[in-house]
Design an enzyme around this catalytic site. Sequence first.
Site, mmCIF file in Angstrom:
data_model
loop_
_atom_site.group_PDB
_atom_site.id
_atom_site.type_symbol
_atom_site.label_atom_id
_atom_site.label_comp_id
_atom_site.label_asym_id
_atom_site.label_seq_id
_atom_site.Cartn_x
_atom_site.Cartn_y
_atom_site.Cartn_z
ATOM 1 N N CYS A 168 -35.018 23.444 18.154
ATOM 2 C CA CYS A 168 -33.706 23.335 18.810
ATOM 3 C C CYS A 168 -32.794 24.504 18.415
ATOM 4 C CB CYS A 168 -33.082 21.969 18.523
ATOM 5 S SG CYS A 168 -31.815 21.542 19.723
ATOM 6 N N GLU A 188 -39.929 16.264 15.338
ATOM 7 C CA GLU A 188 -39.871 15.304 14.217
ATOM 8 C C GLU A 188 -39.585 13.892 14.726
ATOM 9 O OE1 GLU A 188 -37.564 17.437 15.022
ATOM 10 O OE2 GLU A 188 -35.541 16.759 14.530
ATOM 11 N N HIS A 221 -37.257 18.013 19.823
ATOM 12 C CA HIS A 221 -37.344 17.657 18.399
ATOM 13 C C HIS A 221 -38.696 17.007 18.092
ATOM 14 C CE1 HIS A 221 -33.167 18.479 17.068
ATOM 15 N NE2 HIS A 221 -32.961 18.424 18.374
#
Lengths: 226, 185
Positions: free
Chosen positions: B86, B172, B170
């Site tokens: 990002c 994660e 993202h």
Amino acid sequence: MKTAVLFSGGKDSTLALDYALRYSKVKCLIGIASENPESFMFHTPSIEFVEKQAECAGLPLILQKTKGVKEKELKDLKAAILKAKKKFKIEGIVTGALASTYQSSRIQAICNSANLECFNPLWQKGQFELLEELQNRKIIAIIGGVFAQGLENFVGKRIDQKFIAEIKPLVEKYSINPAGEGGEFESFVLDAPFFKKKLVIEDCRIVEAGHGSRILKIEKLKVVKK
Amino acid sequence: MILVINTCSEELHYFEFVKPVEEVLRSIKVECKVRHYNELQKKDLIAAEKIIICGTSLKDFQYLKDLKKFSFLKSPDFEKPVLGICAGMQLLCLAFGSALEKSREIGLTDAFFGEPFFSIERKAQVYSLHNSAVKQSKALEKNFKVFARSEHCVQAVKHLQKPFYGVLFHPEVRNRQLIEEFAKD
């Protein structure tokens, strides 16, 4: 930064409040009282006691009612957030969002449009890690309701090391999330180190809610000095 | 050791944007060290085998005022693998002359991969959280190959010469295997 915490009175939002108190200036709590028990956004079986929890925490509470109609309840949430922004000049919202992209993305969008920061300090935290952290931070929570097979006997019990040990074998057996992220159970916080007073349940009973669900019906809840 | 660079200007955001990345690395037993870009030292960059630059919140744009702190990325002799997430992707592309444009995506989004990017290919559901994106332009394509786009913007790039990877989404949150593959590659 001045913040408001979205607070349901359960373990996640209380742990989020704990983070918020350590890393920001918490000006108020925001509680959403949903009339829809199956709301996708708000899980608040003991919302009527949130006022007492806010009193224990020594924080003002903005309590917003909603009918809990999908998406419309977001307008009610936004109204409460804007009220907090106006009244307490908050610059950010703190939530107890853990893994639900449905909930978190909607709150993120509301905060973004209200020009507020959005903080999710529990985001992506492991479920057992969260349960352990509740112990480490000395947050006293009980199971306020169960909505999944295998958890029937946990209603009213404290979330402690014994609970963690007992729920471990049930995770695989019944495919449940140990921290209740899938709506398997709801929790209710009675005390935390940052509470100036604590809650004592003086009268309660377990109510069968159908389809194996059980709820702890708290009849009398008292705020007491610590 | 992987150096994880924190780009958040608010300390409380560490738990949302950096810690989950650390957790992915720890889950595959890869050693990592976190540094905020304001505290980044040359010795951190020397000690790192790889670098991950994390994202930050929708309202945090401080990193865009501190581009000089990331000038190591355009150093001709800096060749270590970098994954920018990002804000991290934006910083990577800005270092090589790209520009940003307004583009808002919040929540789950479909990304379309023209070619496999690590093990992600074709259509993948990704988690996006941004108010700006890297502009698809000649300036971008001069240095980066675009691997994926969503309906609104560029989602994944790789530098044409260096092992620099960028994702706007993202991983994660969704597609953790991308971080694992970058770490183990």
